[in-house]
Design an enzyme around this catalytic site. Structure first.
Site, PDB file in Angstrom:
ATOM      1  N   ASP A 238       0.800  -1.194  -0.093  1.00  0.00           N
ATOM      2  CA  ASP A 238      -0.067   0.019   0.004  1.00  0.00           C
ATOM      3  C   ASP A 238       1.004   1.300  -0.207  1.00  0.00           C
ATOM      4  O   ASP A 238       2.111   1.197   0.217  1.00  0.00           O
ATOM      5  CB  ASP A 238      -0.998   0.059   1.192  1.00  0.00           C
TER       6      ASP A 238
HETATM    7  C1  BGC Z   1      -4.998   3.509   0.045  1.00  0.00           C
HETATM    8  C2  BGC Z   1      -5.143   2.404  -1.033  1.00  0.00           C
HETATM    9  C3  BGC Z   1      -4.961   3.182  -2.468  1.00  0.00           C
HETATM   10  C4  BGC Z   1      -3.523   3.824  -2.280  1.00  0.00           C
HETATM   11  C5  BGC Z   1      -3.286   4.946  -3.516  1.00  0.00           C
HETATM   12  C6  BGC Z   1      -3.646   4.027  -0.076  1.00  0.00           C
HETATM   13  O1  BGC Z   1      -3.966   5.212   1.090  1.00  0.00           O
HETATM   14  O2  BGC Z   1      -5.021   2.776   1.195  1.00  0.00           O
HETATM   15  O3  BGC Z   1      -6.178   1.634  -1.067  1.00  0.00           O
HETATM   16  O4  BGC Z   1      -4.838   2.458  -3.424  1.00  0.00           O
HETATM   17  O5  BGC Z   1      -3.513   4.863  -1.095  1.00  0.00           O
HETATM   18  O6  BGC Z   1      -4.288   5.967  -3.444  1.00  0.00           O
END
Ligand code: BGC
Length: 844
Positions: A238
């Site tokens: 993530d």
């Molecule tokens: C989220 C993800 C997301 C990523 C990119 C993170 O904060 O947990 O689900 O895909 O950001 O935006």
């Protein structure tokens, strides 16, 4: 088709790679570089070997593209709990296909979704993104979406693996879960998705699981996912969720996102030198990056493609269908619904003229358009009147839609600078006209903005149509001041208070009230400095994506008592009332959980007052997760409408007027009060850990075991017709259960029913839930006719529980009851079958 690509490099098609040959030719430096992003949304290209830069894009309810700020308009789908509430895997597969097509328009090779975490509590900030409290419904929904996406050649990155089920201290928190709950509740939806759809990518969760961060959790990534389940594909972190170099590489994390890298590059080369990582292990990671490139070739999406928008009638029609199929009719007394066009209707409530199309955070995107409930309902052509009733916003509504630029266009002008306002002759490096004044600037770049410290100015003109007290608001990640006609009205610079905005790194909304006169023009200006000027300390477990953010809001000051009185008078004067209430993307958003389960202040009082004034009061609730409805007994009808995407208002209107017969079923239980929820005492990080104390008894598994009454049970949903279920047959062999039943539409309109199959084991050797969902089938039946439904379930998935002594699934010998009905609380049909011998199994 609009091309909003700006000045991106020329797209070039992706070449088929001979993975092993490329691996041989890559230098160590190149290999290290391939395992990390280069920016927010792209992987590294090695042009000399034709390795492309791939684009990844959020997800999960549409495809945002590469910009949070001023993003290319896109199709917004209903949120996760809404999608699951359709209980229609064919429709969800179609949704997935459209998501894949939208990804292609945005030049994305990988869609960052679906989100498959579990709603332990109604309060989860991102509960709206995930599908269900039930692992089987969540798993089937996920597989359907992934299958749809991947038929277009785009790869789905299913997330967040695993137990990222709360926002509080999401990077730091240690989710402490028994192996049984992990297997039966939290891993199961991912397992079903792997079994049925083979997602090409997984995204790890931010948090720890039983002491080890998921991005360096070898047991989960290597042993379970790649080992037991035999899954092949790319595992990415993530965003900013990689916390080590060798730990993560050795545990199986192929790609660190986003870039530029914090943990790989030169540090990784050093780890190779010191043999913390072997080159063989690095090759395993790089091989997945190269294989991903081959896997996405079929999408036809070139490298660095321009971002496009394609708002077609077909897209609108599918979004409208999914939206209306997801809506759940919770209650309908005296046939208050459907509305009759011949009768007058009052539309009342804070959510009527705001389109709650999506929850907040990375799921957010810039929709092609978003239909408000008011527009949808009044579009049906009946006689309609309106009253606000009260406000329900957490933050003031965006000012952009209420102001104009100097040229008279709707919205504001945003200018970016490399010097502060004290430099009087500064010249903007970028000028953007925009309506959306919620500006999250983490991925905003401009070639001339080379430092972390930069400045912006936002300018607009406000012409109130009535004389009133008007409240302006300014929220920032960074620092800022709002001026009206040259005077500071809001100072969010001198002192700052943390407030959960911008993924929890921003301030509260600071506000100021000004008396404005109708017909006059007021100049609004905001002076802002980027995120690094923030005076707020970073809270524990908070992810800063850098850049910064500013949000400008505004609304007329109202007297709530007077507004409620007006609403009551209006309600008395009409035949029927629709009250539009609920939450929105400020209440339900990534970065923080909700503090309570109540609707916003004044809403309950408004509903109670209006319901007392008109017996034909129908309440439409928009929220992604359960809210308390203390007035539920006093209103004629209640409709749960979720966040319905672009078409949210039309979908609501289709249900209210009976153009679509409701068929949605709750994807999670609605408890009466948050205290009834089994995770109530253990839904936050306490000194770094959260205990999953309810174990496998999540949602209805708990409410049924403890006989706790809920407002609306899992699987619940009414129709404008009635159905009778009969003729249950269960055929069983070593591998499958084939369950069939007849569904008769005994009412006077065509409609769809969801046949739900639950199982229970008689006399298990350990405690098991009263019943558990194992399969379902949605079926459309014309009035007066009957259809046979067949549900085929793999027997071992239907019967087994996780045996912690053997570390395997166990199918115990004994008798099992099949319970069939149309909600967890109504299973009128039952039959039994026997398993002769106990056996154990692993894998898929
Ligand atoms: C989220 C993800 C997301 C990523 C990119 C993170 O904060 O947990 O689900 O895909 O950001 O935006």
């Amino acid at each position: 088709m609009g091309d909003v690509s700006g000045s991106q490099p020329h797209p070039s098609p992706i070449q088929l790679l001979d993975v092993e040959d490329v691996l041989k030719k890559l230098t160590k430096t190149e290999k290290a570089a391939l395992t990390a992003g280069i920016d927010f949304w792209h992987t590294k290209a090695i042009p000399r070997l034709n390795v492309p830069s791939l684009r990844l894009s959020d997800g999960p309810n549409g495809v945002r593209g590469t910009r949070f700020f001023n993003g290319a308009p896109a199709a917004c789908f209903p949120n996760g709990t809404a999608l699951a509430a359709t209980w229609d895997v064919d429709l969800l597969q179609k949704a997935g296909v459209l998501m894949g097509e939208e990804a292609k328009l945005k030049g994305a090779h990988v869609l960052l979704g679906p989100t498959v975490n579990m709603q332990r509590s109604p309060l989860g900030g991102r509960g709206f993104e995930s599908f269900s409290e039930d692992p089987v419904l969540a798993g089937f929904a996920a597989a359907a979406i992934v299958n749809g996406v991947q038929t277009t050649g785009v790869v789905a990155s299913i997330k967040h693996f695993v137990t990222n089920d709360q926002e509080h201290e999401r990077m730091a928190v240690d989710s402490r879960v028994t192996e049984r709950a992990l297997r039966e509740i939290y891993l199961l939806p991912f397992q079903i998705a792997v079994r049925d759809s083979r997602p090409g990518s997984f995204m790890t969760a931010y948090n720890k699981l039983n002491g080890v961060h998921l991005s360096e959790n070898r047991r989960i990534l290597q042993d379970v996912l790649r080992g037991e389940w035999g899954w092949e594909g790319l595992i990415m972190s993530d965003w900013f969720g990689t916390y080590s170099t060798s730990g993560a590489i050795n545990a199986g994390l192929d790609l660190e996102m986003p870039g530029p890298t914090r943990w790989r590059g030169g540090i990784l080369e050093h780890a190779l030198l010191s043999k913390k990582i072997t080159e063989h292990t690095l090759d395993l990671r790089v091989r997945e990056v190269l294989k991903l490139s081959n896997r996405v070739r079929d999408s036809g999406v070139p490298e660095n493609a321009p971002e496009k928008s394609q708002n077609t009638p077909e897209t609108a029609a599918l979004l409208r269908k999914i939206g209306s199929e997801s809506i759940v009719l919770l209650k309908n007394e005296s046939n208050a619904l459907p509305f009759k066009k011949t009768e007058t209707v009052a539309i009342i409530g804070p959510a009527a003229k705001a389109a709650a199309y999506c929850g907040g955070g990375s799921a957010t995107l810039n929709p092609y358009y978003a239909i408000t409930p008011f527009d949808g309902i009044s579009g049906k052509g009946g006689s309609v009147k309106y009253s606000t009733g009260c406000y329900a916003h957490k933050m003031l509504p965006g000012l952009g839609a209420q102001v104009k630029t100097a040229d008279g266009k709707p919205g504001v002008v945003f200018k970016a600078f490399t010097s502060p306002p004290t430099v009087t002759d500064r010249v903007p490096v970028d000028t953007i006209e925009i309506v959306d004044t919620n500006m999250y600037l983490s991925d905003y770049t401009h070639p001339k903005l080379t430092e972390n410290l930069w400045w912006a100015e936002v300018e607009a003109y406000f012409m109130p149509d009535e004389s009133c007290e008007f409240e302006f608001g300014l929220t920032v990640h960074g620092t800022g001041k709002l001026y009206v006609d040259g005077e500071v009205l809001v100072d969010n610079e001198t002192t700052q208070r943390p407030g959960g905005s911008f993924f929890n790194v921003g301030t509260v909304e600071e506000t100021g009230i000004k008396h404005v006169e109708a017909g006059k023009t007021y100049k609004i200006k905001v002076q802002w400095a980027s995120g690094v000027t923030s005076k707020l300390a970073e809270a524990d477990g908070v992810v800063s994506f850098g850049g910064g953010g500013l949000r400008i809001g505004g609304a007329r000051v109202i007297n709530v008592e007077e507004e409620i009185k007006k609403a009551v008078e209006l309600a008395k004067s009409v035949d029927q009332v629709v009250l539009c209430v609920g939450l929105n993307s400020d209440w339900e958003q990534e970065g923080h959980d909700r503090p309570h389960m109540d609707l916003p202040e004044h809403t309950d009082a408004l509903v109670a007052a209006v319901a007392a004034a008109n017996p034909k009061t129908v309440v439409v609730v928009q929220s992604g997760t359960p809210v308390a409805m203390p007035w539920a007994n006093d209103v004629a009808a209640v409709v749960q409408a979720w966040y319905g995407g672009n078409e949210t208002g039309n979908a609501i209107a289709d249900i209210l007027y009976g153009d679509v017969n409701p068929s949605g079923k709750l994807s999670l239980s609605f408890p009466k009060q948050v205290e009834d929820n089994p995770a109530y005492l253990s839904y936050r990080s306490e000194r770094g850990r959260v205990l999953y104390s309810e174990d496998i008894y999540v949602g209805y598994r708990y409410y049924e075991a403890t006989k706790k009454a809920v407002s609306w049970p899992f699987g619940w949903g009414l129709s404008y017709t009635t159905f009778a279920l009969s003729d249950l047959h269960v055929a069983v062999d070593d591998k499958s259960l084939i369950i069939s039943a007849s569904v008769e539409n005994t009412g006077s309109v065509d409609g769809s029913e969801v046949v739900q199959v639950y199982l229970t084991q008689q006399d298990p050797s350990i405690r098991r839930p009263v019943k558990e969902l194992k399969g379902f089938q949605k079926v459309r039946v014309e009035k007066g006719s009957r259809k046979k439904v067949e549900v085929v379930i793999e027997r071992k998935y239907a019967t087994s529980f996780w045996d912690e002594e053997r570390d395997q699934w166990i199918e115990e010998s004994g008798v099992y009851d099949v319970l069939v009905g149309n909600s967890s609380a109504n299973t009128p049909l039952n039959a039994s079958f026997e398993v002769a011998e106990t056996s154990w199994w692993s894998g898929l």
